[in-house]
Each structure stands twice: as structure tokens, then as C-alpha cells.
Write an enzyme that holds these catalytic residues in place. Structure first.
Site, PDB file in Angstrom:
ATOM      1  N   LYS A 112       0.843  -1.206   0.000  1.00  0.00           N
ATOM      2  CA  LYS A 112       0.000   0.000   0.000  1.00  0.00           C
ATOM      3  C   LYS A 112       0.874   1.250   0.000  1.00  0.00           C
ATOM      4  O   LYS A 112       0.591   2.222  -0.710  1.00  0.00           O
ATOM      5  CB  LYS A 112      -0.934  -0.021   1.218  1.00  0.00           C
ATOM      6  CG  LYS A 112      -2.059  -1.039   1.048  1.00  0.00           C
ATOM      7  CD  LYS A 112      -2.764  -1.419   2.329  1.00  0.00           C
ATOM      8  CE  LYS A 112      -3.700  -2.602   2.028  1.00  0.00           C
ATOM      9  NZ  LYS A 112      -4.285  -3.213   3.232  1.00  0.00           N
TER      10      LYS A 112
ATOM     11  N   GLN B 249      -5.174  -2.094   9.384  1.00  0.00           N
ATOM     12  CA  GLN B 249      -4.879  -3.384   8.750  1.00  0.00           C
ATOM     13  C   GLN B 249      -5.412  -4.539   9.613  1.00  0.00           C
ATOM     14  O   GLN B 249      -5.117  -4.621  10.800  1.00  0.00           O
ATOM     15  CB  GLN B 249      -3.365  -3.523   8.542  1.00  0.00           C
ATOM     16  CG  GLN B 249      -2.952  -4.781   7.810  1.00  0.00           C
ATOM     17  CD  GLN B 249      -3.446  -4.827   6.364  1.00  0.00           C
ATOM     18  OE1 GLN B 249      -3.316  -3.858   5.621  1.00  0.00           O
ATOM     19  NE2 GLN B 249      -4.026  -5.941   5.962  1.00  0.00           N
TER      20      GLN B 249
ATOM     21  N   ASP C 187     -11.649   1.479   3.355  1.00  0.00           N
ATOM     22  CA  ASP C 187     -11.732   0.022   3.219  1.00  0.00           C
ATOM     23  C   ASP C 187     -13.169  -0.412   2.909  1.00  0.00           C
ATOM     24  O   ASP C 187     -13.400  -1.519   2.432  1.00  0.00           O
ATOM     25  CB  ASP C 187     -11.306  -0.642   4.544  1.00  0.00           C
ATOM     26  CG  ASP C 187     -10.014  -1.430   4.410  1.00  0.00           C
ATOM     27  OD1 ASP C 187      -9.603  -1.692   3.267  1.00  0.00           O
ATOM     28  OD2 ASP C 187      -9.440  -1.782   5.453  1.00  0.00           O
TER      29      ASP C 187
END
Ligand code: NDP
Length: 291
Positions: free
Chosen positions: A53, A97, A120
Site C-alpha cells: 500500500k 490493517q 476500506d
């Protein structure tokens, strides 16, 4: 028959290039898109995803606010960090995460993220808006799968899509998206309690494997000519590989190629699309912050 390989790597690269152009024009309007990526602990797969990322953020010209916390960070400390990031006007997207260490309640953290920064697409507000087809952030992997299908010219209207897996981040949202009026597929969702999985998968015009089980979809489970999207990323030991393991999907790739019409490889299939869609969501979050 030899299946067409769906090149997620190249499709993702062109998505990132488009995002980079838009980032550059947004910067001229005074907004510098920024994503905060929070990693708790040192789970090797998570460390690798986070570094992927960071690389993509650099490529598209966005600010990377990476925050790496120790594995013993408390739930309260993480909640406080999320609240600070919510309040920080220079941060447009927040990604925590997953998975988190077991002493932290993941749902509690996801719900704490401002839905306007939930790039997300895991917050219940975004998932609910996805369900009723309102403006939202789509979860990155399911969105990436839709873009792959669209860019490859796969017809979803009236197609039977069979999804193996019903997780909150892949299988379930993908089932909703494929059944929406913009895709118009007929969707079957399979899981570990499905009776005769092969009988289901053999009906699929579009077969999506998202089970996390290496090579479980064998060639005899695929309808000749079907489009096969392999979401799975599994580490299997391989003494000949530099790292001692290699990545394989949920589909037994080589034999599947002889049956499928088109297929995504692992790696260079769905994985790069997930990151590309994250970049796109962060761009959109930054654009919306100007409203
Ligand atoms: P989960 O473990 O959360 O869910 C797996 C799902 O698959 C469950 O619904 C489970 O059923 C079902 N399943 C597992 N084994 C079988 C089986 N033998 N037969 C039928 N159904 C089965 O996984 P995720 O959705 O988080 O991830 C799935 C895979 O995708 C993993 O390999 C993961 O690494 C990968 N992934 C890849 C991404 C990418 O960017 N390429 C992004 C996210 C995930 P049940 O509900 O009954 O337990």
C-alpha cells in the site's frame, strides 16, 4: 482449450495511473490526499500488504501516514488513535490493517472509523449504503473484482455467478454487488456447509473463489469456458523459493486453465486490484472533503 489470463497487474497499473492524474489536479486545488495506514503488530502477511500500500501511495502521489504500533497496543489506545485520525482534517482515509491481535475487538475499531474516511468500506454505514445502492465506499477487493470483470468484457447480465466464501470483506459484499442492477447477475453463495460444492461451482458462468484454501477449486469443478476469479492468497511451503514459501490461489491454476475461458492468476490477479481500489477510494474521500 487454454484460458485467457486476466491481467490484474496491468489493469491495476492503469487504474493507479488514472488516480495519479486526478491526485495531481486535486493538489492544484489545495487538497493533498492522505491515507493513514495503521498496523498493529508484525503479522508477516500484514507487513507485506502494508508495504504494498505504501508503494502504491507513493506512485499515485498521495501522502502516506503509516503508523506502526506494537502488538501489545491496547484497544483503548487504538480507539484513541482512530478518534484522533477522524478529527485530523489533513487525513482523508483511514485503514486499520486486519487481522488485529486477538485482544482487540475488530468490529469495535471498524465502527469507530468515520464512515467518510472508511476507505476500506468495512463500516456498517458504508456496507448498508452499498446494499441500498446509495453513495458509499465499496470494499476494495469486491470492487476490484467488478472492475476486472468489466475491463475484461465479461458479461454479468443474466450470468450465474457462484461465489465460494461468505466473509464480510469478500464473499458477502461481492454477492450483493453482483446481484445489484448495475451487474444483474444471478448469485449463489457457497460456504463450508454447502452440500456438493462441485455441483454448485460447475453451474457457474463466473466462478469466484474466496475461501482461503490452497488449490481447492480443481479443474473438474469448473464449467468449460467459465470466467474464474481467484481471490485466494495462500502461502504454501516451497523449499526452492527464496522465502521458503510461495503464494498460490484457491484455484488449482494449471489444470483450471485447460477448462476455463478466462482466469486470474495468483499473484498478479485480484491482489493488485485491491490496492488500486484503495487508492481510488482515498482519492474520492479527499475530493468529498472539499464539499
Ligand atoms: P475468511 O476465512 O474470512 O472466509 C473464508 C470463507 O470461505 C468462509 O465463508 C468459509 O466458509 C469459506 N470456505 C472455506 N473453506 C471452504 C471450503 N472448503 N468449502 C466451501 N467454503 C469454504 O477469508 P477471507 O474472505 O478474508 O479471504 C479469503 C481468501 O482471500 C484468503 O486466501 C485471503 O488471503 C484472500 N484475500 C485476498 C485479497 C486480495 O486482495 N487478493 C483480499 C482479501 C482476502 P464458512 O463461512 O462456512 O466458514
Amino acid at each position: 482449450m487454454s484460458a485467457t489470463i486476466i491481467d490484474g497487474f496491468t489493469i491495476a497499473a492503469s487504474t493507479r495511473a488514472r488516480v495519479a492524474e486526478q491526485v495531481s489536479s486535486l493538489k492544484k486545488s489545495g487538497v493533498d490526499p492522505c491515507l493513514a495506514v495503521v498496523l498493529v503488530g508484525d503479522n508477516p502477511a500484514s507487513v507485506s500488504y502494508v508495504s504494498g500500500k505504501a508503494k502504491a501511495l507513493q506512485e499515485v502521489g498521495m501522502i502516506d501516514r503509516s503508523i506502526h504500533l506494537p502488538a501489545d497496543t491496547s484497544e483503548d489506545e487504538l480507539l484513541t488513535l482512530v478518534q484522533d485520525l477522524n478529527a485530523d482534517k489533513t487525513v482523508h482515509g483511514i485503514l486499520v490493517q486486519l487481522p488485529l491481535p486477538s485482544h482487540i475487538n475488530e468490529q469495535l475499531i471498524i465502527v469507530a472509523i468515520d464512515p467518510a474516511k472508511d476507505v476500506d468500506g468495512f463500516h456498517p454505514v458504508n456496507l448498508g449504503n452499498m446494499l441500498i445502492e446509495r453513495e458509499c465506499f465499496l470494499p476494495c477487493t469486491p470492487h476490484g473484482v467488478l472492475v476486472l470483470l468489466r475491463e475484461t468484457g465479461v458479461q454479468t447480465v443474466g450470468a450465474h455467478a457462484v461465489i465460494v466464501g461468505r466473509s464480510n470483506i469478500v464473499g458477502k459484499p461481492l454477492s450483493i454487488l453482483l446481484a445489484r442492477r448495475d451487474c444483474n447477475a444471478t448469485v449463489t453463495v457457497c460456504h463450508t456447509k454447502t452440500r456438493d460444492l462441485g455441483a454448485m461451482t460447475r453451474q457457474a458462468d463466473i466462478l469466484i473463489a474466496a475461501a482461503g484454501s490452497p488449490r481447492m477449486i480443481t479443474a473438474d469443478m469448473i464449467k468449460p469456458g467459465a470466467t474464474v476469479i481467484d481471490v485466494g492468497v495462500n502461502r504454501v511451503s516451497d523449499a526452492t523459493a527464496k522465502k521458503g514459501y510461495r503464494l498460490v490461489g484457491d484455484v488449482d491454476f494449471e489444470p483450471a486453465c485447460a477448462v476455463a475461458g478466462a482466469i486470474t492468476p495468483v499473484p498478479r490477479g485480484v491482489g493488485p486490484m485491491t490496492i488500486a481500489m484503495l487508492m481510488e477510494n482515498t482519492l474520492v474521500a479527499a475530493e468529498r472533503s472539499m464539499r
